[in-house]
Design a protein around this motif. Structure first.
Motif, PDB file in Angstrom:
ATOM      1  N   VAL A  44       6.599  10.699 -14.037  1.00 45.30           N
ATOM      2  CA  VAL A  44       6.500  11.492 -12.962  1.00 45.30           C
ATOM      3  C   VAL A  44       6.465  10.809 -11.736  1.00 45.30           C
ATOM      4  O   VAL A  44       5.830   9.674 -11.593  1.00 45.30           O
ATOM      5  CB  VAL A  44       5.063  12.270 -13.214  1.00 45.30           C
ATOM      6  N   ARG A  45       7.231  11.345 -10.600  1.00 46.85           N
ATOM      7  CA  ARG A  45       6.968  10.561  -9.087  1.00 46.85           C
ATOM      8  C   ARG A  45       5.969  11.044  -8.259  1.00 46.85           C
ATOM      9  O   ARG A  45       5.770  12.451  -8.332  1.00 46.85           O
ATOM     10  CB  ARG A  45       8.392  11.016  -8.462  1.00 46.85           C
ATOM     11  N   MET A  46       5.413  10.348  -7.665  1.00 53.64           N
ATOM     12  CA  MET A  46       4.442  10.700  -6.854  1.00 53.64           C
ATOM     13  C   MET A  46       4.863  10.687  -5.534  1.00 53.64           C
ATOM     14  O   MET A  46       5.333   9.749  -4.911  1.00 53.64           O
ATOM     15  CB  MET A  46       2.886   9.950  -6.779  1.00 53.64           C
ATOM     16  N   VAL A  47       4.581  11.761  -4.652  1.00 54.06           N
ATOM     17  CA  VAL A  47       4.991  12.062  -3.191  1.00 54.06           C
ATOM     18  C   VAL A  47       3.697  12.242  -2.621  1.00 54.06           C
ATOM     19  O   VAL A  47       3.077  13.356  -2.600  1.00 54.06           O
ATOM     20  CB  VAL A  47       6.157  13.114  -3.145  1.00 54.06           C
ATOM     21  N   CYS A  48       3.172  11.466  -1.595  1.00 47.30           N
ATOM     22  CA  CYS A  48       2.213  11.877  -0.771  1.00 47.30           C
ATOM     23  C   CYS A  48       2.593  12.437   0.522  1.00 47.30           C
ATOM     24  O   CYS A  48       3.658  12.195   1.073  1.00 47.30           O
ATOM     25  CB  CYS A  48       1.609  10.379  -0.335  1.00 47.30           C
ATOM     26  N   ILE A  49       2.244  13.540   0.682  1.00 45.14           N
ATOM     27  CA  ILE A  49       2.439  14.451   1.866  1.00 45.14           C
ATOM     28  C   ILE A  49       1.407  14.648   2.870  1.00 45.14           C
ATOM     29  O   ILE A  49       0.250  14.345   2.675  1.00 45.14           O
ATOM     30  CB  ILE A  49       3.063  15.973   1.355  1.00 45.14           C
ATOM     31  N   HIS A  50       1.810  14.961   4.052  1.00 40.72           N
ATOM     32  CA  HIS A  50       0.674  15.314   5.205  1.00 40.72           C
ATOM     33  C   HIS A  50      -0.222  14.113   5.452  1.00 40.72           C
ATOM     34  O   HIS A  50      -1.298  14.284   5.836  1.00 40.72           O
ATOM     35  CB  HIS A  50      -0.144  16.438   4.711  1.00 40.72           C
ATOM     36  N   MET A  51       0.447  12.915   5.554  1.00 36.58           N
ATOM     37  CA  MET A  51      -0.358  11.717   5.918  1.00 36.58           C
ATOM     38  C   MET A  51      -0.480  11.864   7.350  1.00 36.58           C
ATOM     39  O   MET A  51       0.196  11.914   8.043  1.00 36.58           O
ATOM     40  CB  MET A  51       0.218  10.383   5.533  1.00 36.58           C
ATOM     41  N   GLN A  52      -1.827  11.612   7.595  1.00 38.18           N
ATOM     42  CA  GLN A  52      -2.104  11.726   9.182  1.00 38.18           C
ATOM     43  C   GLN A  52      -2.101  10.255   9.995  1.00 38.18           C
ATOM     44  O   GLN A  52      -1.805   9.371   9.354  1.00 38.18           O
ATOM     45  CB  GLN A  52      -3.844  11.918   9.218  1.00 38.18           C
ATOM     46  N   PRO A  53      -1.811  10.572  11.205  1.00 39.56           N
ATOM     47  CA  PRO A  53      -1.225   9.248  12.257  1.00 39.56           C
ATOM     48  C   PRO A  53      -2.341   8.091  11.849  1.00 39.56           C
ATOM     49  O   PRO A  53      -1.882   7.122  11.718  1.00 39.56           O
ATOM     50  CB  PRO A  53      -1.114   9.890  13.380  1.00 39.56           C
ATOM     51  N   THR A  54      -3.469   8.521  12.015  1.00 40.76           N
ATOM     52  CA  THR A  54      -4.712   7.570  11.886  1.00 40.76           C
ATOM     53  C   THR A  54      -4.635   6.846  10.492  1.00 40.76           C
ATOM     54  O   THR A  54      -4.698   5.596  10.377  1.00 40.76           O
ATOM     55  CB  THR A  54      -5.883   8.134  11.875  1.00 40.76           C
ATOM     56  N   ALA A  55      -4.309   7.646   9.269  1.00 41.83           N
ATOM     57  CA  ALA A  55      -4.127   7.161   8.024  1.00 41.83           C
ATOM     58  C   ALA A  55      -3.237   6.147   7.931  1.00 41.83           C
ATOM     59  O   ALA A  55      -3.274   4.944   7.488  1.00 41.83           O
ATOM     60  CB  ALA A  55      -4.311   8.011   6.979  1.00 41.83           C
ATOM     61  N   ALA A  56      -1.796   6.734   8.504  1.00 42.59           N
ATOM     62  CA  ALA A  56      -0.655   5.760   8.426  1.00 42.59           C
ATOM     63  C   ALA A  56      -0.899   4.306   9.288  1.00 42.59           C
ATOM     64  O   ALA A  56      -0.572   3.437   8.925  1.00 42.59           O
ATOM     65  CB  ALA A  56       0.561   6.589   8.996  1.00 42.59           C
ATOM     66  N   PHE A  57      -1.382   4.498  10.240  1.00 40.19           N
ATOM     67  CA  PHE A  57      -1.823   3.554  11.277  1.00 40.19           C
ATOM     68  C   PHE A  57      -2.632   2.433  10.518  1.00 40.19           C
ATOM     69  O   PHE A  57      -2.354   1.197  10.325  1.00 40.19           O
ATOM     70  CB  PHE A  57      -2.581   3.702  12.542  1.00 40.19           C
ATOM     71  N   ALA A  58      -3.637   2.913   9.810  1.00 40.15           N
ATOM     72  CA  ALA A  58      -4.678   1.883   9.204  1.00 40.15           C
ATOM     73  C   ALA A  58      -3.927   1.327   7.860  1.00 40.15           C
ATOM     74  O   ALA A  58      -4.074   0.079   7.734  1.00 40.15           O
ATOM     75  CB  ALA A  58      -5.957   2.851   8.625  1.00 40.15           C
ATOM     76  N   LEU A  59      -3.339   2.172   7.226  1.00 42.10           N
ATOM     77  CA  LEU A  59      -2.653   1.733   5.890  1.00 42.10           C
ATOM     78  C   LEU A  59      -1.548   0.618   6.336  1.00 42.10           C
ATOM     79  O   LEU A  59      -1.469  -0.473   5.482  1.00 42.10           O
ATOM     80  CB  LEU A  59      -1.973   2.878   5.183  1.00 42.10           C
ATOM     81  N   SER A  60      -0.971   0.658   7.524  1.00 37.04           N
ATOM     82  CA  SER A  60       0.271  -0.169   7.597  1.00 37.04           C
ATOM     83  C   SER A  60      -0.290  -1.593   8.222  1.00 37.04           C
ATOM     84  O   SER A  60       0.400  -2.561   8.005  1.00 37.04           O
ATOM     85  CB  SER A  60       1.141   0.540   8.771  1.00 37.04           C
ATOM     86  N   LYS A  61      -1.426  -1.532   8.567  1.00 33.95           N
ATOM     87  CA  LYS A  61      -1.914  -2.903   8.877  1.00 33.95           C
ATOM     88  C   LYS A  61      -2.604  -3.810   7.857  1.00 33.95           C
ATOM     89  O   LYS A  61      -2.632  -4.793   8.176  1.00 33.95           O
ATOM     90  CB  LYS A  61      -3.457  -2.422   9.594  1.00 33.95           C
ATOM     91  N   PHE A  62      -2.766  -3.027   6.701  1.00 28.68           N
ATOM     92  CA  PHE A  62      -3.242  -4.048   5.553  1.00 28.68           C
ATOM     93  C   PHE A  62      -2.096  -3.814   4.285  1.00 28.68           C
ATOM     94  O   PHE A  62      -2.237  -4.660   3.423  1.00 28.68           O
ATOM     95  CB  PHE A  62      -4.414  -3.861   4.953  1.00 28.68           C
ATOM     96  N   MET A  63      -1.129  -2.897   4.531  1.00 30.70           N
ATOM     97  CA  MET A  63      -0.339  -2.970   3.294  1.00 30.70           C
ATOM     98  C   MET A  63       0.770  -4.232   3.435  1.00 30.70           C
ATOM     99  O   MET A  63       1.474  -4.303   4.663  1.00 30.70           O
ATOM    100  CB  MET A  63       0.599  -1.529   3.505  1.00 30.70           C
ATOM    101  N   LEU A  64       1.004  -4.856   2.220  1.00 31.85           N
ATOM    102  CA  LEU A  64       1.835  -6.030   2.358  1.00 31.85           C
ATOM    103  C   LEU A  64       3.169  -5.714   1.514  1.00 31.85           C
ATOM    104  O   LEU A  64       4.213  -6.436   1.682  1.00 31.85           O
ATOM    105  CB  LEU A  64       1.102  -7.090   1.528  1.00 31.85           C
TER     106      LEU A  64
END
Lengths: 117, 291
Positions: free
Chosen positions: A78-98
């Motif tokens: 089963v593939r998981m697709v995250c939808i409706h990610m908020q700008p603040t969440a994307a901003f924060a996630l991109s900071k620590f995602m390696l």
């Protein structure tokens, strides 16, 4: 049977929509993973849309939960697709995602873009 | 005892003001016309007259209050706000704070002159009144400077916001396709601002693709390239597609020497190629009309 802390709704023949509520307790990750996987397996799901519209911030703990869920359901194809990610969440996630996340992302259910290019 | 003396002096000063209100208003209005009216065009004649009358009314109200020396009283606050508003109005219209301060000093001088014309006032009363007026006008000048600084800060902030806006012209070039040409030097601070603006715009426009054009970027360092990759990741996380175009040879060389991994980033040579790629992914066909 309802899973505490989330709504899991079948929205097509093999698509499911997961909407977490405020009561979602990701500390009880193992129980949640088993319940969700069992439900998806039972219905023969192919894709799970995870709605992040109510999640203004994604920290490493929450990312760990998303990662674990995506990997677990990947085991039953089963593939998981995250939808409706908020700008603040994307901003924060991109900071620590390696690395590229296991899950895909889309603007909404009809989105066409895949993260894992 | 001293308090009673001060209150008595204030009452006498209020009476004096009431008696000489006509000549005082005339002098203050005339100076107001010289500084703000006529060719200076900062305030109209009616406005100057209204301001002058209001000032004298507020001053009399303060002098007749329970304790005119109390800078927390509503009457004192009203007078402070009067000067605060006056200075904002004049500064917004392009007036100078120096002129306003000179005007306030003129008001003070006029009131002191009025004391000299009144023979019934004792030396002791005159001394108390002078001390009171001096303290009061110092506070009012401070209120004017405070308003001046607030106005300056507001202007600087607005200019900064405008500069940020023009430095990051995010345009929806097609339904769901955003372009972001970056011009000049990218530093960490600017990259963060661009990223914030871009992510909000994606959410607002529901954009499926973003073409980031670096043709105008001349320098890039390790930290900035890292932020750029973060920006691409964040765009992708929102479910949109990021395409980087116009990487100059020296920037490409710098990215490689900095060990920046571009394998997860879609790049194209030019903005035009980037747009074509975005259209292709969205299934949009742009071509010449058949004859």
């Amino acid at each position: 049977m309802a899973i505490p802390g989330l709504h899991l709704t079948q929205i097509g023949s093999d698509d499911f929509l997961l909407e977490p509520t405020r009561n979602l307790n990701i500390r009880a990750q193992d129980v949640l993973l088993e319940s969700i996987t069992a439900r998806l397996q039972q219905a023969g799901a192919a894709r799970l849309y995870y709605d992040l519209s109510e999640q203004p911030l994604i920290d490493p703990v929450y990312y760990g939960w998303l990662d674990a869920l995506a990997r677990t359901i990947q085991a039953i194809n089963v593939r998981m697709v995250c939808i409706h990610m908020q700008p603040t969440a994307a901003f924060a996630l991109s900071k620590f995602m390696l690395e590229v996340p296991v899950f895909e992302t889309a603007l909404d259910i009809s989105g066409w873009q895949k993260t894992g290019q | 005892m001293a308090q009673q003396k001060a209150t008595d002096a204030s009452v006498k000063l209020a009476e004096l003001l009431k008696l000489q209100v006509g000549s005082l208003a005339e002098a203050i209005e005339k100076e107001g016309q010289n500084i703000f009216g006529g060719s200076n065009n900062l305030l109209g004649t009616d406005e100057i007259n209204d301001f002058c009358i209001e000032f004298l009314e507020l001053l009399v109200a303060l002098l007749q209050s329970k304790d005119p020396h109390d800078d927390a009283s509503p009457q004192f606050h009203a007078l402070e706000m009067y000067f605060n508003n006056l200075s904002k109005q004049i500064l917004v219209r392009g007036g100078r704070v120096e002129d306003l301060v000179r005007y306030i000093q003129f008001m003070q001088r006029t009131l002191i002159d009025a004391l000299g014309n009144e023979k019934r006032i004792t030396v002791d009363d005159a001394r108390t009144m002078l001390l009171f007026l001096s303290g009061l006008f110092n506070e009012l000048i401070l209120a004017v400077f405070q308003a001046y600084l607030e106005e300056k800060e507001r202007t600087v902030y607005a200019q900064e916001a405008e500069l940020r806006e023009t430095a990051t012209p995010i345009t929806e070039i097609w339904d769901g396709v955003l372009t972001l040409p970056i011009i000049g030097t990218l530093d960490s601070n600017r990259t963060m601002l661009v990223m914030e603006a871009l992510l909000n715009r994606i959410a607002k426009e529901h954009a499926s693709a973003v073409v980031i054009d670096l043709t105008g970027v001349k320098n890039i360092d390790s930290q900035v390239s890292h932020h750029l990759i973060q920006m691409v990741q964040a765009v992708q996380l929102m479910g949109s597609d990021a395409i980087i175009t116009g990487i100059r040879p020296e920037i490409a060389r710098a990215l490689i020497s900095l060990n920046i991994d571009l394998s997860n980033v879609t790049t194209r040579a030019s903005l035009s190629d980037g747009l074509k790629e975005a259209f292709r992914r969205m299934g949009i066909l742009v071509g010449k009309k058949a004859d």
